[in-house]
Design an enzyme around this catalytic site. Structure first.
Site, PDB file in Angstrom:
ATOM      1  N   LYS A  33      -7.570   9.243  -0.420  1.00 39.00           N
ATOM      2  CA  LYS A  33      -6.991   9.531  -1.830  1.00 39.00           C
ATOM      3  C   LYS A  33      -6.454   7.547  -1.799  1.00 39.00           C
ATOM      4  O   LYS A  33      -5.489   8.099  -1.402  1.00 39.00           O
ATOM      5  CB  LYS A  33      -6.339  10.080  -2.683  1.00 39.00           C
ATOM      6  CG  LYS A  33      -5.537   9.830  -3.690  1.00 39.00           C
ATOM      7  CD  LYS A  33      -6.724  10.516  -5.140  1.00 39.00           C
ATOM      8  CE  LYS A  33      -6.506  10.361  -6.444  1.00 39.00           C
ATOM      9  NZ  LYS A  33      -7.042   8.856  -6.761  1.00 39.00           N
ATOM     10  N   LYS A  81       2.163   8.474   1.870  1.00 40.80           N
ATOM     11  CA  LYS A  81       2.157   8.691   1.255  1.00 40.80           C
ATOM     12  C   LYS A  81       2.153   9.425   0.477  1.00 40.80           C
ATOM     13  O   LYS A  81       2.972  10.515  -0.440  1.00 40.80           O
ATOM     14  CB  LYS A  81       2.011   7.108  -0.200  1.00 40.80           C
ATOM     15  CG  LYS A  81       2.581   7.211  -1.447  1.00 40.80           C
ATOM     16  CD  LYS A  81       2.029   6.272  -2.393  1.00 40.80           C
ATOM     17  CE  LYS A  81       1.658   5.323  -2.021  1.00 40.80           C
ATOM     18  NZ  LYS A  81       1.490   3.751  -3.245  1.00 40.80           N
ATOM     19  N   LYS A  92      -8.390   3.671   0.526  1.00 40.99           N
ATOM     20  CA  LYS A  92      -8.133   2.519  -0.395  1.00 40.99           C
ATOM     21  C   LYS A  92      -8.800   1.613  -0.470  1.00 40.99           C
ATOM     22  O   LYS A  92      -9.932   1.493   0.832  1.00 40.99           O
ATOM     23  CB  LYS A  92      -6.346   1.724   0.100  1.00 40.99           C
ATOM     24  CG  LYS A  92      -6.155   0.493  -0.828  1.00 40.99           C
ATOM     25  CD  LYS A  92      -5.278   0.976  -1.366  1.00 40.99           C
ATOM     26  CE  LYS A  92      -4.388   0.252  -2.920  1.00 40.99           C
ATOM     27  NZ  LYS A  92      -3.278   1.249  -2.674  1.00 40.99           N
ATOM     28  N   THR A 126       3.923   5.570 -12.219  1.00 36.97           N
ATOM     29  CA  THR A 126       4.797   5.206 -11.065  1.00 36.97           C
ATOM     30  C   THR A 126       5.777   5.090 -11.007  1.00 36.97           C
ATOM     31  O   THR A 126       7.023   5.122 -10.581  1.00 36.97           O
ATOM     32  CB  THR A 126       3.582   3.834 -10.661  1.00 36.97           C
ATOM     33  OG1 THR A 126       2.302   4.324 -10.122  1.00 36.97           O
ATOM     34  CG2 THR A 126       3.829   3.627  -9.923  1.00 36.97           C
ATOM     35  N   ASN A 146       1.282  -3.223 -14.300  1.00 35.91           N
ATOM     36  CA  ASN A 146       1.240  -2.172 -14.847  1.00 35.91           C
ATOM     37  C   ASN A 146       3.007  -1.161 -14.135  1.00 35.91           C
ATOM     38  O   ASN A 146       3.718  -0.568 -15.144  1.00 35.91           O
ATOM     39  CB  ASN A 146       0.220  -0.942 -14.356  1.00 35.91           C
ATOM     40  CG  ASN A 146       0.834   0.657 -14.719  1.00 35.91           C
ATOM     41  OD1 ASN A 146       1.432   1.212 -13.645  1.00 35.91           O
ATOM     42  ND2 ASN A 146      -0.160   0.998 -15.109  1.00 35.91           N
ATOM     43  N   SER A 162      -1.920  11.177 -10.915  1.00 33.29           N
ATOM     44  CA  SER A 162      -3.837  11.390 -10.604  1.00 33.29           C
ATOM     45  C   SER A 162      -3.886  12.566  -9.636  1.00 33.29           C
ATOM     46  O   SER A 162      -5.092  13.131  -9.822  1.00 33.29           O
ATOM     47  CB  SER A 162      -3.909   9.945  -9.183  1.00 33.29           C
ATOM     48  OG  SER A 162      -3.836   9.042  -9.717  1.00 33.29           O
TER      49      SER A 162
HETATM   50  N1  GLU Z   1      -2.556   2.862  -6.248  1.00 35.17           N
HETATM   51  C1  GLU Z   1      -1.621   3.839  -6.832  1.00 35.17           C
HETATM   52  C2  GLU Z   1      -0.639   3.795  -5.223  1.00 35.17           C
HETATM   53  O1  GLU Z   1      -0.796   2.492  -4.959  1.00 35.17           O
HETATM   54  C3  GLU Z   1      -2.208   4.810  -7.013  1.00 35.17           C
HETATM   55  C4  GLU Z   1      -3.603   5.712  -6.258  1.00 35.17           C
HETATM   56  C5  GLU Z   1      -3.849   6.487  -6.579  1.00 35.17           C
HETATM   57  O2  GLU Z   1      -3.532   7.408  -7.877  1.00 35.17           O
HETATM   58  O3  GLU Z   1      -4.844   7.198  -6.253  1.00 35.17           O
HETATM   59  O4  GLU Z   1       0.021   4.540  -4.535  1.00 35.17           O
END
Ligand code: GLU
Length: 434
Positions: free
Chosen positions: A66, A90, A102, A202, A232, A374
């Protein structure tokens, strides 16, 4: 030191405090799978250009990979590996049933027409389709990607997969399978299966953590804040903090920033409106503050670099990685560095801040609100349910506060900084599943 090496330094620092099964550290020092693509983009003038695309599936011990997709000229394999690694940590810190991944494309999307952007996103999806899905790997927005792009990805993915549905499956069955197929990405628009509250998540998650931290430290209010980055994450965080009595005295975007020398703080609603109208922040000083004098206007402009060195309570890097480095870490005057960007502090700078007694709230906890919502979106898609905004925000608050408490307790018990404490918590959770 590369970004990925810097990330591994953080891992190795934490690994010293916890007994890992033999071989696990080596396993976590590299991604499980790397996908590297040359994506043909048909430009509006008919020319075909090849774009470099990546998806790093770092680790799936806790669940499907994810993490977001970034469209940025700086995207490369080293960066995507580091970002995928941070997603693994995370997701474990905030206790989600996800591993880390990613991806991204090396491109400045601001140079593309909307049609080109759509074609690129759809083409990327066709390449990735065999390797993504609600139970396998779930992308999401990141820098320069948004709900519109996620909608295109979901739509293209459903097209590809529907073509593969067994013949004879018709009517409701197919419809419900299609509904679940939307769980291939999160951060979609609400009308296409996105969750209430995902866009602000976030920033709001960061606010919940920051409130807890300030209480623990007994920091006197009103608290002064500088925020680097007004996308954002930065702009939503600024708005939430402003609405809750924080004084946002400086904000910046790629083109530069504004600074209120009187320390009274900007009216962030006006600043956001001004940025929307102008497209950048540098000219917004007089809008958000008390000034109408040309001189003050000039005084109010600040560079991204100088913003980091302001004498304020809280510095929030909310843009890109590697902005606090060994070259400027000694000049930081904030009491707290609160990382809303991924990887804004290099490993060397980390050490310097630590020595100087500047408290750092690490990215893997501070900005985990986005992926947490998410997860809620994914859950709603998988179970075909719809949560209210109130439910989303309550659950988010709970998740963030629980993670904060756990990280804080570990840092006290082990006498380590908050980053190392967060990594210890993540590693404990990964160990429990391996
Ligand atoms: N891009 C965001 C992060 O770095 C969200 C990732 C997601 O929702 O999967 O945490």
């Amino acid at each position: 030191m590369s970004i990925f090496d810097s990330a591994l330094t953080q891992l190795n620092n934490a690994a010293r405090h916890i007994k890992l099964p033999e071989g696990l550290l080596e396993k976590l020092q590299q991604p499980e799978r790397i996908i590297q693509l040359n994506i043909p983009l048909k430009k509006d003038n008919g020319k075909i250009e090849l774009m470099k695309g990546y998806r790093v599936q770092y680790n799936n011990d806790l669940g499907p990979y994810k993490g977001g997709l970034r469209f940025h000229p700086q995207v490369d394999m080293d960066e995507v590996k580091a970002l995928a690694f941070w997603m693994m940590i995370k997701n474990a810190v905030v206790d989600l049933p996800f591993g880390g991944g990613k991806g991204g494309i090396e491109i400045d999307p601001k140079n593309l027409s909307v049609k080109e952007l759509e074609r690129l996103s759809r083409e990327f999806t066709k390449f990735l389709a065999p390797n993504i899905g609600g139970g396998m790997d779930v992308p999401a927005p990141d820098i320069n990607t948004n709900a519109k792009i996620m909608d295109w990805i979901a739509d293209e993915y459903i097209k590809v997969q529907s073509a593969n549905l067994p013949v004879g499956k018709a009517g409701c069955k197919v419809k419900s399978e299609k509904t679940q197929l939307r769980a291939v990405v999160t951060g979609k628009s609400i009308k296409n299966g996105g969750s209430e509250g995902r866009e602000q998540a976030t920033g709001l998650g960061g606010y919940f953590v920051l409130e807890r931290l300030i209480k623990k430290l007994g920091l006197k209010r009103p608290v002064t804040v500088a925020i680097q980055g007004f996308g954002n994450v930065g702009s939503n965080m600024a708005k939430i903090l402003y609405e809750n009595g924080y004084r946002i005295v400086a904000v910046s975007d790629v083109k530069g920033g504004i600074y209120d020398r009187n320390n009274t703080g900007f009216n962030i609603d006006l600043v956001r409106k001004c940025k929307e109208e102008k497209g950048f922040l540098a000219g917004c000083y007089c809008i958000g503050s008390v000034c109408d004098l040309a001189k003050k206007y000039e005084d109010g402009v600040i560079s991204n670099q100088d913003l980091l060195e302001l004498k304020i309570d809280i510095l929030i890097p909310a843009a890109i990685e590697n902005v606090i480095t060994k070259d400027n870490a000694r000049k930081i005057k904030a009491k707290i560095v609160f990382e809303m960007a991924n990887g804004p502090t290099t490993a060397e700078a980390d050490q310097i801040l630590n020595k100087r007694g500047i408290l750092l709230m690490p990215d893997v906890l501070a900005n985990s609100g986005g992926v947490t919502v998410s997860y809620f979106e994914w859950l709603q898609n998988m179970t075909n349910k719809k949560w209210s905004l109130k439910k989303v925000n309550n659950q988010l608050k709970k998740k963030m506060e629980t993670a904060f408490t756990k990280v804080w307790q570990i840092s006290q018990k082990e006498k380590v900084n908050l980053r190392t404490a967060a990594y210890i918590l993540a590693l404990e959770r990964i160990v429990a599943k391996t």
